[in-house]
Design an enzyme around this catalytic site. Structure first.
Site, PDB file in Angstrom:
ATOM      1  N   CYS A   1      49.642  15.961  39.652  1.00  0.00           N
ATOM      2  CA  CYS A   1      48.294  16.161  39.112  1.00  0.00           C
ATOM      3  C   CYS A   1      48.083  17.620  38.728  1.00  0.00           C
ATOM      4  CB  CYS A   1      47.217  15.697  40.085  1.00  0.00           C
ATOM      5  SG  CYS A   1      45.563  15.663  39.364  1.00  0.00           S
TER       6      CYS A   1
ATOM      7  N   CYS B   1      43.071  17.564  31.520  1.00  0.00           N
ATOM      8  CA  CYS B   1      44.066  16.737  32.212  1.00  0.00           C
ATOM      9  C   CYS B   1      45.394  17.463  32.123  1.00  0.00           C
ATOM     10  CB  CYS B   1      44.148  15.347  31.589  1.00  0.00           C
ATOM     11  SG  CYS B   1      45.345  14.257  32.386  1.00  0.00           S
TER      12      CYS B   1
END
Length: 332
Positions: A252, A90
């Site tokens: 992101c 992530c």
């Protein structure tokens, strides 16, 4: 009856939440973080659910648990938890975890300004900058990223035929670019993204077999990226859908890595190029194509992602086995 206590530092990276967990976490089995991720999923996933789902979390909640390093030459190991599961990697979460981990002494670098971190997707290198106690920049050299499937066609009710690519940047993404039946991010609403994305994700997973070229525990498309026209000074704009009803507020990090890998494979980005990626709310990451690589037998890239995170609070979270919702819930 037992009451579990978790000490958490809350913050955000580019507007998307990061909950950093320390203390009272289970010891995980396995020789790698990939194996330990599987152990966590099999035996301890209630912790993820309790900390990121309602009533202690929400549909966007994302976080990480800091562990001691496995390898002698690493500084720490990180496990990522999110509403969609325990992730291989992530990007926004790691930027936040490094920032808050350094600021609160939870991560202790052997070399100032540099970190080597073990994550389920592999080993990542980090460079960071500080201004006094504040970490002002975190740059991640990510794992090998690549274009897995080209020109996948699916028929989406309400949209029609959509063509997309599937790319990997630490997670698998269905990357949708403007085309006849999708004019771009600026032409749809967040409600449209929430409505169409679960169907897109299901259809693309039915259309092609998606599995990592080197780690078959990483499989399936979990995220959907809708792209569009960037603002001034940016090279791309996107909105990433994840979980059951979440839109990433940040650009992101693994999505930026996947997008750059797709663009390199398409001949639209080159080694050495930078890529300023903008989110649905206008926050930005600086991406870069560091070098070419191979992921299994497939051509790919080593990407970098740079951003900044901010602490928003410190939380002591209780999970009481005797209360009605100890392991969280979602209203879908």
């Amino acid at each position: 009856m037992a009451r579990h206590t978790f000490l958490c530092i809350d913050g955000h990276t580019g507007g998307n939440p990061v909950r950093v967990v320390s203390g009272a976490v289970p010891t995980l089995r396995g020789e790698t973080m990939s194996a330990r991720r599987q152990d966590f999923i099999a035996h301890h996933d209630w912790i993820r659910r309790a900390l990121v789902l309602e009533p202690r979390g929400h549909d966007l909640m994302s976080g990480a648990i800091i562990y001691p390093a496995i390898a002698s030459d690493a500084d720490a190991a990180i496990l990522f938890i999110e509403t969609s599961g325990a992730l291989p990697m992530c990007g926004h979460g790691l930027i936040g975890t490094v920032t808050m981990g350094l600021e609160h002494g939870l991560i202790k670098p052997r070399t100032p300004g540099e970190l080597s971190l073990e994550v389920p997707a592999g080993r990542v290198a980090v460079r960071y900058e500080r201004d006094g106690d504040k970490v002002t920049s975190v740059c991640i050299t990510n794992v090998g990223s690549y274009l897995a499937h080209r020109d996948v066609e699916i028929d989406v009710p309400g949209l029609g035929t959509i063509r997309l690519d599937v790319a990997y940047g630490g997670n698998f993404y269905a990357v949708i670019e403007p085309q006849e039946n999708y004019l771009g991010l600026e032409h749809i609403t967040p409600g449209d993204i929430l409505r169409y994305s679960p169907t897109v994700r299901r259809l693309v997973n039915e259309a092609v077999t998606i599995a990592h070229a080197e780690d078959t525990t990483v499989k399936g498309c979990s995220h959907v990226m809708w792209t569009g026209m960037p603002g001034e000074g940016a090279d791309g704009r996107n909105a990433v859908f994840y979980g059951e009803k979440a839109i990433d507020r940040s650009p992101c990090g693994t999505g930026t890595s996947a997008r750059m890998a797709q663009l390199v494979a398409r001949g639209r980005l080159n080694v050495g190029d930078s890529f300023i990626h903008e989110s649905i709310i206008g926050s930005r990451f600086k991406g870069g194509v560091v070098k070419e690589t191979k992921v299994g037998d497939l051509p790919g890239i080593i990407p970098s992602i740079e951003g900044m995170a901010y602490m928003t609070g410190i939380n002591t979270i209780f999970v009481d086995d005797g209360e009605p919702f100890p392991h969280g819930f979602q209203v879908i």
